[in-house]
Design an enzyme around this catalytic site. Structure first.
Site, PDB file in Angstrom:
ATOM      1  N   ASP A 457       0.849  -1.188   0.000  1.00 24.56           N
ATOM      2  CA  ASP A 457       0.000   0.000   0.000  1.00 24.56           C
ATOM      3  C   ASP A 457       0.883   1.235   0.000  1.00 24.56           C
ATOM      4  O   ASP A 457       2.084   1.155   0.317  1.00 24.56           O
ATOM      5  CB  ASP A 457      -0.855   0.037   1.278  1.00 24.56           C
ATOM      6  CG  ASP A 457      -2.057  -0.893   1.187  1.00 24.56           C
ATOM      7  OD1 ASP A 457      -2.394  -1.286   0.076  1.00 24.56           O
ATOM      8  OD2 ASP A 457      -2.621  -1.222   2.245  1.00 24.56           O
ATOM      9  N   ASP A 753      -4.750  -2.983   4.940  1.00 27.48           N
ATOM     10  CA  ASP A 753      -5.228  -2.447   6.216  1.00 27.48           C
ATOM     11  C   ASP A 753      -6.744  -2.449   6.326  1.00 27.48           C
ATOM     12  O   ASP A 753      -7.289  -2.407   7.416  1.00 27.48           O
ATOM     13  CB  ASP A 753      -4.696  -1.019   6.459  1.00 27.48           C
ATOM     14  CG  ASP A 753      -4.988  -0.088   5.287  1.00 27.48           C
ATOM     15  OD1 ASP A 753      -5.826  -0.443   4.431  1.00 27.48           O
ATOM     16  OD2 ASP A 753      -4.376   0.999   5.227  1.00 27.48           O
ATOM     17  N   ASP A 757      -9.370  -5.723   2.026  1.00 24.09           N
ATOM     18  CA  ASP A 757      -8.060  -6.278   1.672  1.00 24.09           C
ATOM     19  C   ASP A 757      -7.939  -7.743   2.076  1.00 24.09           C
ATOM     20  O   ASP A 757      -6.987  -8.421   1.694  1.00 24.09           O
ATOM     21  CB  ASP A 757      -6.926  -5.489   2.361  1.00 24.09           C
ATOM     22  CG  ASP A 757      -6.716  -4.128   1.723  1.00 24.09           C
ATOM     23  OD1 ASP A 757      -6.908  -4.018   0.498  1.00 24.09           O
ATOM     24  OD2 ASP A 757      -6.375  -3.177   2.440  1.00 24.09           O
TER      25      ASP A 757
END
Length: 1012
Positions: A457, A753, A757
């Site tokens: 990310d 997070d 996901d």
């Protein structure tokens, strides 16, 4: 190699994640030669307990299904609810409560709407629990203790910590040690009967002392491991939740929750206890962890049941805690689940395979050795004509042969191999905790060492996650927020502040000290701070309108919205999210005069270029918009997808973390490709990726919608070059990960997070969840939790993973060398001379050096920077490499030749004469053999590099083990000769023994120059 092929055929099916019970059972059935099942399989999954947990889930599913049906039927008759037979127990009354723990537990567990109605509904139930649905509990320490006594604490029953003596008892279950103990007992009886006390007891007592030493050293090592795992388990269970107490919103550990607490739940949270819905919007609960049912359940005032252990899939709400701890279904399930254990790791399984193969070979050699020794004894007695006459000495000799054969099995079966993996992993996991990485699954630690790709990310991982609004474009005017002087028209400012303060997942509160505090994600906090800087008041704005509907943000929609009923009775929806997506839904805009006008091409191009300008400066951009709706809109009416009026665009600065660029460069030198996968604008993503060193000239940056449209053939050409994916959805991330793993055979680590996901974290070889920004759902799906959300920590995890893999290879190389030499020496000696140079006691000492002590020394080597200059092992690398076989056979040949020469030429070389010359020679062989192992242990620190001493003093465990082994060896030779069948040596003899061992070091240098 033959062994590698055998291992791949029979022990390769176990994966680092999601192996079936059939696969796990298969390899267990192949492990025939197991000395101590209790110890060997201690760190493997308990399949029986897992089946019990699965059965409990099915029972829960059926109970809840029936409860729902019953509650639906009961709903028809709720008006007829009457007082029933419930009486408040006296002790509960005396404590000041009007309902007991069993009643609240049965109410939620049975989903009993009728009983809830009987108690007056949720508000009345809160009064009976002496709590406020707005201010929460208001209690002092005495009140807290009283509430805990009546309703219990929110902790689950855990299996008690096993004592050191349990590990001693398990170590004694070693079959070969039990047989040796029987031999020692017979030896004591026969020896004392024939030679008297104490002379006749020496051999037996020597074996007993050796067994006890092995048992206690083994138990100590295992006990220390168990303590490390227990500490890690405690860290895994640290979960915090937002709670209102005494009128203040605060973060508490779930273990501090009490019945009557008011808990705030949002997307991705785990429901921490059983409770009832108070207020909220669009709450969807995933109950699969409790019931196995994959279909989400909508929770509302009509269906208010919230069960401990379930996950919030969508929406947000307030909940009244009614049941905690072991009274909940989750508490009962956890008690069974915890006994199921983690899956065994691929390395553990593969090394069990190695231990099985070598164990079979060792068993064969042990039988043959015993047969040869027996044949020599019988032949000698036949020549002497005493074959029909057997004395006590003959019985002792026969017993000694049997003990040697059993001890060969002790040495030959490398029971310590699979356990060395656990030892190394436990050591690494403990150290990684200090480096801000919490490993949830053992296998992840070793798999990370093979990682070839990291999909990371951007926000919070590559950047600091400390966000501030630095630029804005309100009413088509671009402003630098840091310079102040905002001149937004009053009408536009009013709508802007309404949008900021009502369409948010955050909150502005006063803490216990009376200071203003902003709660929520860093993005929400930045926008709320911006609103406050414009003179807005959060509480006033929220109080001036009524919320009809909330659509929380999620990474699929990339937007969030709220529907408000305004004081004049009109209805307005506010929307906020990804700039391009929200702007595309707008057909009007507020101009510089504060008037709403049509969004013409000139204004649209101005806003689009503003987004690109902000993104080019590495700013996150968000667009705010609103739409006025018909007054007849209901709470169930979805927020419109288009027709909005653009209020403005904000640019949020989130600086790159210090050290990220260096970490990305380190990954590249280690052969690990770093890819950025983000939901942000592509220009923002490219700017950050270039700053981090991720996006290079040969790389491709692509948007999620474009990626989705590609065919499989196009992906085959595209995926290897993708370095940045922007505006990606969770399914895009999942598809990329799956393609990298299946088509290209990459070992993929993925960070995540958010709740959405979870599929990608589940699909990846290693799922990495963020400890600060990550939701509980993401953490549950992850294998490693990055506690500081820092990309550099991910690189540290990769380094430790490589260290574990290399350390186990070092230990395997060392142990296999000892196995081969010990087997061959005893076997050939038995064939040539009719006796073995190494006695049972000596072999037990060698076994301890190579097993427990060897594992301690080599499997706990800390990582060094050179590890990140190697290419990754990848998915299909051979664990026992050609380099290892070269070192094993080279050292084995040297040791075998040395001991062979000592046996044949040793007496003449050392000028040994007299009645004890054989004893001294065997002592020299034993001493030389042990020092060969000690120096080979040093050689094993590096399998390819010539300098094996580099950093040796930095590893305290290695130095201590080596020093302790030398000290014990001196004691055994010089002082324990009676028990160990040794004789004190002269200084010259010590010198040559040590020199013999030391020569293995130049031999190792020569071997490393041989290409393989």
């Amino acid at each position: 190699m033959v062994m590698e092929n055998y291992l791949n055929q029979n022990f390769h099916a176990v994966k680092s994640k999601h192996s079936s019970d059939e696969v796990l059972q298969k390899w267990r059935s192949l492990c025939h030669v197991v000395k101590n099942p209790k110890r060997r399989f201690r760190f493997t999954a308990n399949l029986t307990k897992r089946n019990e947990a699965a059965a409990m889930r099915r029972t829960n599913q059926e109970k809840l299904r029936i409860a729902v049906l019953v509650s639906k039927a009961a709903f028809q008759f709720i008006q007829g609810a009457h007082s029933g037979d419930y009486q408040v127990p006296d002790d509960v009354k005396d404590a000041g409560f009007d309902i007991c723990a069993d009643e609240t537990a049965s109410l939620v567990e049975a989903h009993d709407l009728k009983k809830l109605k009987f108690h007056g509904g949720v508000e009345s139930l809160a009064e009976k629990l002496k709590t406020s649905t707005t201010n929460g509990l208001s209690i002092d320490n005495e009140g807290l203790a009283c509430r805990q006594k009546v309703f219990g604490i929110n902790k689950f029953a855990e299996s008690p910590q096993r004592s050191f003596w349990v590990f001693v008892w398990e170590a004694l279950h070693d079959m070969t040690l039990m047989i040796l103990a029987m031999c020692a007992f017979v030896s004591l009886v026969v020896g004392i009967a024939t030679e008297g006390w104490p002379k006749g007891a020496h051999d037996g007592l020597g074996i007993v002392a050796s067994i006890l030493l092995v048992v206690f050293v083994t138990a100590t090592s295992d006990y220390r491991q168990s303590l490390q795992f227990r500490d890690l388990d405690k860290e895994k269970k640290k979960i915090s939740i937002q709670v209102t107490r005494s009128g203040y919103r605060q973060k508490l550990s779930i273990y501090e929750l009490l019945v009557g607490d008011i808990v705030h739940l949002s997307i991705g949270d785990q429901v921490p206890a059983d409770g009832l819905f108070l207020s909220g919007f669009a709450v969807s609960i995933d109950e699969s962890s409790l019931t196995g049912e994959s279909e989400p359940v909508m929770v509302s005032a009509e269906n208010p049941w919230l069960m401990s252990g379930t996950k919030v899939q969508d929406g947000s709400c307030k909940m009244l805690v009614t049941t905690v701890g072991m009274r909940t279904q989750w508490g009962k399930l956890m008690a069974t689940l915890s006994e199921g254990g983690d899956d065994e790791t691929p390395l553990q399984v593969k090394l069990n395979g190695v231990a099985t193969v070598i164990g079979k070979i060792g068993l064969f050699f042990a039988v043959v050795t015993f047969a040869v020794l027996m044949q020599k004894l019988l032949a000698r007695k036949i020549l002497d004509g005493t074959q029909w006459s057997w004395s006590g000495d003959d019985a002792l000799e026969l017993l000694e042969y049997f003990a040697i054969a059993v001890t060969i099995v002790v040495v030959a079966v490398p029971e310590g191999l699979p356990l060395a993996v656990t030892l190394s992993l436990a050591f690494a996991m403990k150290k990684m905790m200090n480096d801000k990485a919490l490993v949830r699954h053992l296998a992840a630690c070793e798999t990370m060492g093979s990682a070839t790709t990291i999909c990371s990310d951007k926000t919070g991982t590559l950047t600091t996650n400390k966000m501030t609004v630095v630029k804005s474009c309100i009413c088509l005017n671009i402003k630098d927020v840091t310079k102040g002087n905002s001149d937004i028209p009053d009408k536009a400012l009013k709508i802007l502040l309404q949008s900021i303060f009502t369409n948010t997942g955050g909150e502005v509160v006063n803490n216990k000290e009376g200071k203003r505090e902003i709660l929520g994600t860093p993005t929400e906090a930045a926008i709320l701070e911006f609103g406050l800087s414009l003179g807005g008041d959060f509480q006033t704005e929220c109080a001036s309108s009524t919320v009809l509907r909330v659509e929380p943000f999620n990474s699929s929609k990339k937007r969030m919205g709220v529907v408000l009923k305004l004081p004049d009775g009109s209805v307005r929806a506010h929307c906020k999210g990804a700039s391009e997506i929200i702007l595309a839904a707008c057909d009007k805009v507020i101009n510089a005069d504060g008037q709403v006008v049509d969004l013409k091409e000139g204004s649209l191009n101005h806003l689009k270029s503003t987004i690109d300008q902000f993104a080019g400066e590495a700013l996150r951009t968000l667009c705010l918009a609103y739409i006025d709706l018909d007054k007849s809109v209901y709470a169930d009416t979805p927020i419109p997808p288009s027709g909005y009026t653009c209020i403005g665009i904000v640019g949020i600065k989130d600086p790159v973390r210090p050290g990220v660029k260096e970490s990305v460069a380190l990954c590249r030198s280690a052969g690990i490709t770093v890819r950025m996968v983000t939901g942000d604008n592509i220009n923002t993503a490219k700017a950050i990726a270039k700053e981090c060193g991720i996006l290079r000239d040969d790389g491709i940056a692509i948007e999620g919608p474009d990626f989705r449209e590609k065919s499989l053939e196009e992906l085959d050409d595209l995926v290897p070059h993708i370095q940045v994916m922007a505006r990606s959805s969770p399914l895009d991330k999942h598809r990329l990960v799956k393609h990298l793993r299946t088509t290209f055979g990459e070992v993929v680590a993925v960070t995540g997070d958010g709740t959405n996901d979870a599929p990608a974290l589940h699909e990846a070889d290693i799922g990495l969840a963020m400890g600060i920004a990550g939701t509980e759902v993401a953490k549950e799906s992850a294998d490693v939790i990055i506690l500081d959300d820092n990309f550099s920590t991910i690189v540290t995890v990769a380094k430790w993973g490589r260290s574990v893999y290399i350390n186990i290879q070092k230990f395997v190389q060392f142990q296999l060398t000892v196995n081969i030499v010990a087997l061959m020496v005893n076997f050939t000696s038995a064939c040539w001379t009719g006796s073995t140079p190494l006695t049972a006691v000596q072999l037990l000492w060698v076994n301890m050096i190579m097993d427990t002590l060897g594992a301690l020394a080599l499997a706990t080597e800390p990582p060094n920077d050179a590890l990140m200059k190697r290419t990754p092992v990848g998915r299909h690398g051979n664990f026992i490499s050609n380099v290892m076989w070269r070192n094993i056979f080279g050292q084995s040949l040297y040791q075998f030749i040395v001991i062979g020469l000592l046996q044949t030429k040793g007496k003449s070389f050392y000028d040994l004469h007299g009645h004890n010359s054989d004893l001294i020679l065997n002592t020299l062989i034993f001493n030389s053999f042990v020092f060969c192992q000690l120096f080979n242990e040093v050689n094993s620190r590096e399998m390819e590099k010539l300098n094996v001493l580099n950093g040796i003093l930095n590893n305290n465990v290695f130095v201590c083990v080596l020093s302790a082994t030398v000290v014990f060896q001196v004691i055994i030779i010089e002082f324990l000769g009676t028990f160990a069948s040794t004789s004190p040596l002269t200084m010259t003899q010590w010198y040559y023994s040590i020199l013999t061992g030391f020569l293995s070091m130049p031999i190792a240098v020569i071997l490393k120059m041989i290409p393989v």
